[in-house]
Design an enzyme around this catalytic site. Structure first.
Site, short mmCIF file in Angstrom:
data_model
loop_
_atom_site.label_atom_id
_atom_site.label_comp_id
_atom_site.label_asym_id
_atom_site.label_seq_id
_atom_site.Cartn_x
_atom_site.Cartn_y
_atom_site.Cartn_z
NE ARG A 176 -27.98 9.21 -7.02
CZ ARG A 176 -27.20 9.84 -6.15
NH1 ARG A 176 -27.52 11.06 -5.72
NH2 ARG A 176 -26.07 9.31 -5.73
CG HIS A 220 -20.32 8.87 -4.08
ND1 HIS A 220 -21.28 8.34 -4.93
CD2 HIS A 220 -20.62 10.18 -4.00
CE1 HIS A 220 -22.11 9.28 -5.32
NE2 HIS A 220 -21.72 10.42 -4.77
CG HIS A 229 -19.53 14.93 -5.39
ND1 HIS A 229 -20.50 15.34 -6.26
CD2 HIS A 229 -20.05 13.87 -4.72
CE1 HIS A 229 -21.58 14.56 -6.12
NE2 HIS A 229 -21.33 13.67 -5.18
CB CYS A 235 -25.79 16.98 -3.36
SG CYS A 235 -27.16 16.69 -2.24
CG ASN A 239 -20.67 12.17 -8.64
OD1 ASN A 239 -21.68 12.79 -8.92
ND2 ASN A 239 -20.57 11.41 -7.57
P1 HMG Z 1 -40.52 15.16 3.92
O1 HMG Z 1 -41.17 16.46 3.49
O2 HMG Z 1 -39.99 15.09 5.30
O3 HMG Z 1 -41.52 13.93 3.71
O4 HMG Z 1 -39.38 14.81 2.87
P2 HMG Z 1 -42.95 13.67 4.23
O5 HMG Z 1 -42.99 12.21 4.56
O6 HMG Z 1 -43.36 14.66 5.29
O7 HMG Z 1 -43.88 13.92 2.93
C1 HMG Z 1 -44.01 15.22 2.36
C2 HMG Z 1 -44.53 15.04 0.93
O8 HMG Z 1 -43.53 14.37 0.13
C3 HMG Z 1 -45.80 14.19 0.83
O9 HMG Z 1 -46.53 14.64 -0.29
C4 HMG Z 1 -45.24 12.83 0.52
O10 HMG Z 1 -46.17 12.00 -0.13
C5 HMG Z 1 -44.08 13.17 -0.39
P3 HMG Z 1 -47.85 15.58 -0.11
O11 HMG Z 1 -48.74 14.80 0.79
O12 HMG Z 1 -47.33 16.86 0.52
O13 HMG Z 1 -48.31 15.75 -1.52
N1 HMG Z 1 -43.04 12.14 -0.36
C6 HMG Z 1 -42.59 11.47 -1.44
N2 HMG Z 1 -42.89 11.59 -2.74
C7 HMG Z 1 -42.24 10.76 -3.59
N3 HMG Z 1 -41.32 9.86 -3.19
C8 HMG Z 1 -40.98 9.75 -1.90
C9 HMG Z 1 -41.64 10.57 -0.96
N4 HMG Z 1 -41.56 10.70 0.37
C10 HMG Z 1 -42.41 11.65 0.72
N5 HMG Z 1 -40.07 8.85 -1.52
C11 HMG Z 1 -37.89 13.33 1.75
C12 HMG Z 1 -38.52 13.72 3.08
C13 HMG Z 1 -36.76 12.40 2.05
C14 HMG Z 1 -38.93 12.66 0.88
C15 HMG Z 1 -37.38 14.62 1.04
O14 HMG Z 1 -36.60 15.36 1.94
C16 HMG Z 1 -36.62 14.33 -0.20
O15 HMG Z 1 -37.15 13.81 -1.17
N6 HMG Z 1 -35.33 14.73 -0.24
C17 HMG Z 1 -34.49 14.57 -1.44
C18 HMG Z 1 -33.22 13.93 -1.05
C19 HMG Z 1 -32.33 13.75 -2.26
O16 HMG Z 1 -32.75 13.22 -3.27
N7 HMG Z 1 -31.07 14.22 -2.14
C20 HMG Z 1 -30.10 14.01 -3.17
C21 HMG Z 1 -29.61 12.60 -3.18
S1 HMG Z 1 -28.43 12.26 -1.88
C22 HMG Z 1 -26.91 12.63 -2.60
O17 HMG Z 1 -26.87 13.15 -3.68
C23 HMG Z 1 -25.66 12.23 -1.89
C24 HMG Z 1 -25.00 10.98 -2.50
O18 HMG Z 1 -24.73 11.18 -3.88
C25 HMG Z 1 -23.71 10.66 -1.77
C26 HMG Z 1 -22.76 11.86 -1.64
O19 HMG Z 1 -22.36 12.45 -2.67
O20 HMG Z 1 -22.46 12.18 -0.50
C27 HMG Z 1 -25.92 9.77 -2.39
MG MG Z 2 -23.00 12.20 -4.66
#
Ligand code: HMG
Ligand code: MG
Length: 304
Positions: free
Chosen positions: A15, A207, A209, A240, A249
């Site tokens: 992931r 966690h 990086h 990210c 990481n």
């Molecule tokens: P948004 O644009 O605010 O969402 O995104 P929305 O509710 O307004 O919907 C917009 C569109 O997205 C719609 O589609 C929804 O259906 C779709 P449309 O009608 O335009 O065709 N949508 C989705 N599709 C699939 N799955 C969903 C979903 N939700 C809405 N769940 C949202 C908000 C959170 C979805 C967006 O900002 C997003 O996907 N962000 C990605 C975040 C991410 O994956 N970041 C990386 C992981 S976090 C990380 O790496 C940190 C971590 O490792 C810890 C660390 O290292 O610190 C965990």
């Molecule tokens: Mg991370």
């Protein structure tokens, strides 16, 4: 030094490791990677995320990956979920554990999940409540626990309060993310001193990086504080998409080598892990980010 005798490694390579990669890996290859990781003895392997495919294209095949992996007994396969839609998708795939992910920085929260911290907590509270009512376990992440790529230093008290909020929602564990890998051992100690005043070490994971090469030293500080759950990514993959400049990481192979050297039990086999890392690196056309994997590889070629 008093260290835990046993540590659980949470493998996040499939992931966190892949989400930032531009080369789109075939679902079958992701499945092969996860199956190889399952065979190493790991007990927790984060599989993918149900996020917007527009935002993170590499994770668009979460359904296929979940359907294809072999689920080993005793291994958990959590998946990242940002909102209700993500949870519904996860539930329809029979997921048994999800991870929700908040941030200690307002700007990062906006960039990452398009809402403020307060809005995210409201959203996550509903997601966690529904997940728990369906018997699904919930893990919580906090990003930017030391520093934010947009806001700079983050106060440890902010992290501690956020951890309490996530625990109140029913998270069984909080993983403290140094998203951009800026933290040094002194900062991690200061953070953990504050957080562990409010949260039990049994409910914490780290966690880290490895952008600045501090991750192993930081993990040692966390072990000294009594934390016994460490997230890491095979071959040091990761980053990210919403944290510019963040490197991978800490490599699972390197963490495991250190644990083995400290006589800390993990149940994970180093050789199998190295093979899994080399497998995914070949598909990504890159060399491993694990120093241990590279050292073993050059040792083998010298012997030949
Ligand atoms: P948004 O644009 O605010 O969402 O995104 P929305 O509710 O307004 O919907 C917009 C569109 O997205 C719609 O589609 C929804 O259906 C779709 P449309 O009608 O335009 O065709 N949508 C989705 N599709 C699939 N799955 C969903 C979903 N939700 C809405 N769940 C949202 C908000 C959170 C979805 C967006 O900002 C997003 O996907 N962000 C990605 C975040 C991410 O994956 N970041 C990386 C992981 S976090 C990380 O790496 C940190 C971590 O490792 C810890 C660390 O290292 O610190 C965990
Ligand atoms: Mg991370």
């Amino acid at each position: 030094m008093k260290l835990p005798r046993q540590v659980k490694l949470v493998e996040v390579g499939a992931r966190d490791g892949l989400q930032n990669e531009l080369v789109i890996i075939e679902s079958a290859d992701k499945i092969a990677l996860i199956d190889r990781l399952s065979a190493t003895g790991l007990s927790a392997i984060e599989v993918s995320s149900f996020v917007s495919p527009q935002h993170v294209p590499q994770m668009a095949d979460a359904v296929e990956v979940l359907a294809g992996i072999e689920r080993w007994p005793g291994v958990s396969y959590p998946i990242l979920v940002p909102n209700r839609k993500g949870l519904e998708n996860a539930l329809s795939c029979g997921v048994e554990e999800i991870a929700i992910f908040a941030a200690a920085s307002e700007t990062f929260s906006e960039r990452n999940i398009n809402c403020s911290i307060a809005q995210s907590l409201e959203r996550f509270s509903k997601v966690a409540g529904l997940a728990l009512s369906k018997g699904v376990k919930v893990r919580g992440y906090i990003s930017c626990v030391v520093g934010c790529p947009y806001e700079g230093d983050i106060a440890p008290e902010t992290v501690a309060d956020l951890a309490l909020r996530l625990l109140d929602m029913g998270c069984y564990e909080i993983s403290l993310g140094d998203t951009t890998g800026v933290g040094t051992p002194g900062q991690i100690k200061a953070l953990l001193d504050v957080v562990t005043e409010k949260v039990s070490v049994q409910q914490l994971a780290v966690h880290f990086h490895d952008t600045y090469g501090q991750a192993l030293a930081n993990i040692l500080v966390a072990l000294e504080a009594g934390i016994a759950v460490v997230d890491s990514s095979v071959a040091g993959l990761g980053g990210c998409p919403f944290a510019p400049g963040a490197a991978g990481n800490v490599a699972t192979e390197d963490v495991l080598y250190m644990m083995n050297g400290l006589d800390i039990h993990t149940g994970v086999e180093l050789d199998k892990l190295i093979d899994a890392g080399l497998f995914i690196c070949r598909l990504l056309y890159r060399s491993s980010g694990s120093k241990v994997a590279l050292a073993r590889k050059s040792l083998l070629s010298t012997r030949c």
